[in-house]
Write a protein that holds these residues in place. Structure first.
Motif, short mmCIF file in Angstrom:
data_model
loop_
_atom_site.label_atom_id
_atom_site.label_comp_id
_atom_site.label_asym_id
_atom_site.label_seq_id
_atom_site.Cartn_x
_atom_site.Cartn_y
_atom_site.Cartn_z
N GLY A 24 0.83 -1.19 0.00
CA GLY A 24 0.00 0.00 0.00
C GLY A 24 0.87 1.24 0.00
N SER A 25 0.24 2.41 0.17
CA SER A 25 1.00 3.68 0.23
C SER A 25 2.03 3.77 -0.89
N VAL A 54 -3.98 0.52 -1.05
CA VAL A 54 -3.92 0.17 0.38
C VAL A 54 -3.36 -1.24 0.55
N ASP A 57 -1.51 -2.83 3.60
CA ASP A 57 -1.01 -1.73 4.41
C ASP A 57 0.29 -2.09 5.15
N ARG A 60 2.81 0.46 6.64
CA ARG A 60 2.62 1.01 7.99
C ARG A 60 2.52 -0.08 9.05
N ARG A 61 2.26 -1.31 8.64
CA ARG A 61 2.03 -2.39 9.61
C ARG A 61 3.14 -3.43 9.62
N GLN A 426 -8.21 -4.59 7.86
CA GLN A 426 -6.80 -4.99 7.89
C GLN A 426 -6.48 -5.96 9.02
#
Length: 453
Positions: A24-25, A54, A57, A60-61, A426
């Protein structure tokens, strides 16, 4: 089956993903656009218009996912680096935030005792380079080597096992011959050029590693054994074409310094002649080979099938996955033995092996039962053991995939993960297959592979 069949000591157990499928991102924090960002946002190119904006994710995760891998006992994580995240224009100025992400990912894995295995290219070419011709431009070998050098200087030492390319056959077949994958071209003339430039880029990246790196570098190919539908001469010839096109097109130049002769028959006037120095570049010695295996192909001659004149024959009484691939573990043993016989006693890692079966969108009661995937993994791990017992140097196994993710142009419709992902929340839920895999890892094979079910 004996409960004592175990994998060699130090066997590397892990799972694999790819950047665009999970991160994602993809254009955040200064990253550039890739051909998959562009392709997925083009109406009609992916199922339901699904994109990797996304995905899972993981950008970020990643710490949560590293902890999850550690809970399952994984010893390795094979991920890919997004070229456009670290070099937004594909070359020139780097993106500090993108480089920092892979820095943090490698550290998070090592903190959990998980070895990072990095793939430099898993299909997501920077869009800015595609605008300059992409894999059709001979300059791409230098662009790729410069990108590779940037990553070696950043991560080598923490990353000790590198792969240049993932499945160049898919890049070319889907992206340049049939148009089903990014960048969506459909040309008999472009396909062999793209294949050749991919191999030149691989060779240039290996050469760059010899100057910079201290560990191991190789390439990852998807291999699919071809079996004749009948002993008829036409079917046997079709098998040779199909095998040359999918299995030998990339390995023969690396290990034998030439392309299979059948490719000229397949492509006809579209097949180019290449200079000797290109073959010398491509044939840089590598330290290991990654093999992705999913299924086999029973092949018959078919004049209507362009350009191979070969078609797959669906097998009666056989099990098939959600992607229409026959479950055939014997093909994995056969493939590994074939690699050893044809190309020598090179260390091999199974870099992808897994299956898409139906799983619900949400995990009810905190559990996802996936007995078909458990059976698939069990039978294929036993097939790997069969090959090891026959002398093949298999050093590791990476299940595909750690997480349910974006299955390219099929969007989120096919779930390959051993960990279920609820794409709305998520939330990650290890499936029964993850629990089974954890048992296999803890026992290094042994009893979990022998018990029924």
């Amino acid at each position: 089956m004996s409960a004592n069949r175990q994998f060699p000591e130090g066997f590397l157990w892990g799972a694999a993903t790819a950047a665009y499928q999970v991160e994602g991102s993809s254009t955040a924090d200064g990253a550039g656009m890739s051909i998959w960002d562009r392709f997925a946002h083009t109406p009609g190119m992916t199922l339901n218009g699904d994109t990797g904006d996304v995905a899972c994710d993981q950008y970020r995760r990643y710490r949560e996912d590293a902890a999850l891998m550690a809970d399952l006992g994984l010893k390795a994580y094979r991920f890919s680096i997004s070229w456009s995240r670290v070099l937004p224009q594909g070359k020139g100025a780097s993106n500090p935030a993108g480089l920092d992400y892979y820095d943090r990912l490698a550290d998070a894995l090592l903190e959990k005792g998980i070895e990072p295995l990095a793939t430099l290219y898993h299909w997501d070419l920077p869009a800015a380079l595609d605008d300059r011709g992409g894999w059709l431009n001979p300059d791409i070998a230098d662009w790729f080597a410069d990108y590779a050098q940037l990553m070696y200087r950043k991560l080598d030492g923490r990353v000790k096992t590198w792969a240049t390319l993932n499945e160049p056959w898919v890049v070319t077949d889907g992206g340049y011959l049939h148009g089903a994958l990014a960048p969506g071209h459909r040309s008999r003339f472009e396909a062999p050029i793209a294949s050749h430039q991919l191999l030149r880029a691989h060779g240039a990246a290996v050469k760059a590693y010899r100057a910079e790196g201290q560990h191991r570098i190789g390439i990852v190919v998807n291999l699919e054994p071809k079996y004749p539908a009948s002993p008829a001469p036409a079917d046997l010839a079709a098998v040779k074409r199909a095998d040359a096109y999918m299995n030998r097109q990339y390995l023969d130049p690396i290990f034998k310094g030439s392309y299979p002769p059948e490719l000229k028959e397949i492509f006809g006037e579209a097949w180019p002649e290449w200079p000797a120095e290109d073959y010398a570049l491509i044939a840089q010695p590598i330290d290991w080979l990654g093999v992705n295996y999913y299924t086999r192909n029973v092949t018959r001659h078919d004049e209507t099938k362009w350009p191979l004149k070969a078609a797959a024959v669906r097998q009666d009484q056989a099990a098939y996955t959600e992607t229409g691939w026959e479950v055939f573990p014997q093909g994995l043993t056969d493939t590994l033995l074939w690699v050893k016989q044809r190309y020598g006693d090179l260390p091999i890692t199974i870099t992808e092996n897994g299956a898409a079966f139906y799983d619900p969108p949400t995990a009810e009661g905190g559990r996802v039962q996936d007995p078909l995937r458990v059976g698939y993994l069990k039978s294929h791990l036993n097939a790997v053991l069969d090959a090891i017992e026959k002398g093949v140097k298999v050093e590791g196994y990476m299940v595909w995939s750690l997480l349910d993710n974006l299955e390219w142009s099929l969007g989120y419709s096919k779930r390959f993960g051993i960990v279920h992902v609820n794409f709305k929340t998520q939330e990650r839920t290890p499936k029964d297959s993850a629990r089974f895999y954890a048992e296999v890892i803890a026992a290094n094979g042994g009893a979990p592979l022998a018990k029924g079910g």
